[in-house]
Design an enzyme around this catalytic site. Sequence first.
Site, PDB file in Angstrom:
ATOM      1  CG  ASP A 174      -1.581   1.165   1.462  1.00  0.00           C
ATOM      2  OD1 ASP A 174      -2.220   1.838   0.459  1.00  0.00           O
ATOM      3  OD2 ASP A 174      -2.473   1.569   2.545  1.00  0.00           O
ATOM      4  CD  GLU A 185      -5.250   0.461  -2.357  1.00  0.00           C
ATOM      5  OE1 GLU A 185      -6.313   0.075  -1.645  1.00  0.00           O
ATOM      6  OE2 GLU A 185      -4.641   1.049  -2.090  1.00  0.00           O
ATOM      7  CG  ASP A 205      -1.148   2.929   6.240  1.00  0.00           C
ATOM      8  OD1 ASP A 205      -1.308   3.961   4.590  1.00  0.00           O
ATOM      9  OD2 ASP A 205      -0.516   4.072   7.073  1.00  0.00           O
TER      10      ASP A 205
END
EC number: 3.1.21.10
Length: 162
Positions: A7, A67, A140
């Site tokens: 992330d 992501e 996260d």
Amino acid sequence: MVILGIDPGTAICGYGLIEVQGNRLSALAYGAVRTPAHTSQASRLQTIFTDLEAIIATYRPTHVAVEELFFNRNVTTALTVGQARGVILLAAARAGLSVHEYKPSQVKQAVVGYGRAEKQQVQQMVRVLLALEEIPKPDDVADALAVAICCAHSLTWGVACR
């Protein structure tokens, strides 16, 4: 198969490594690369790059899942996160790893079954799917594990993350 989910972020870059064995997913390691607020952007990016190279060398993942950037109204934030994604992709490329990118809605669809799921729903499913005692923190980290799970579903079971 070992998947490193990431992330991206400059202050906190979450990562999570999962192992796929048949129908079973298990967490190998997870955490966050943190960079001090008072340091330059270049220094922060170097820390992210160096730490991710060390994580890749230690755990030897076969795939990296990242992501995709969700454009928000703060252009400055979007640009700095984009820079973090760049060094993440560079670390993966230098290691010769296959990189898979997923939109936040695809990750939610794969993990929860609903592309507009709430963050808490995703975190709870990460905990359940990986048989963890607690939801990984900070957020996260749970997000990074969710990205890895999405990649596992896509690669292992041919589930298209829409």
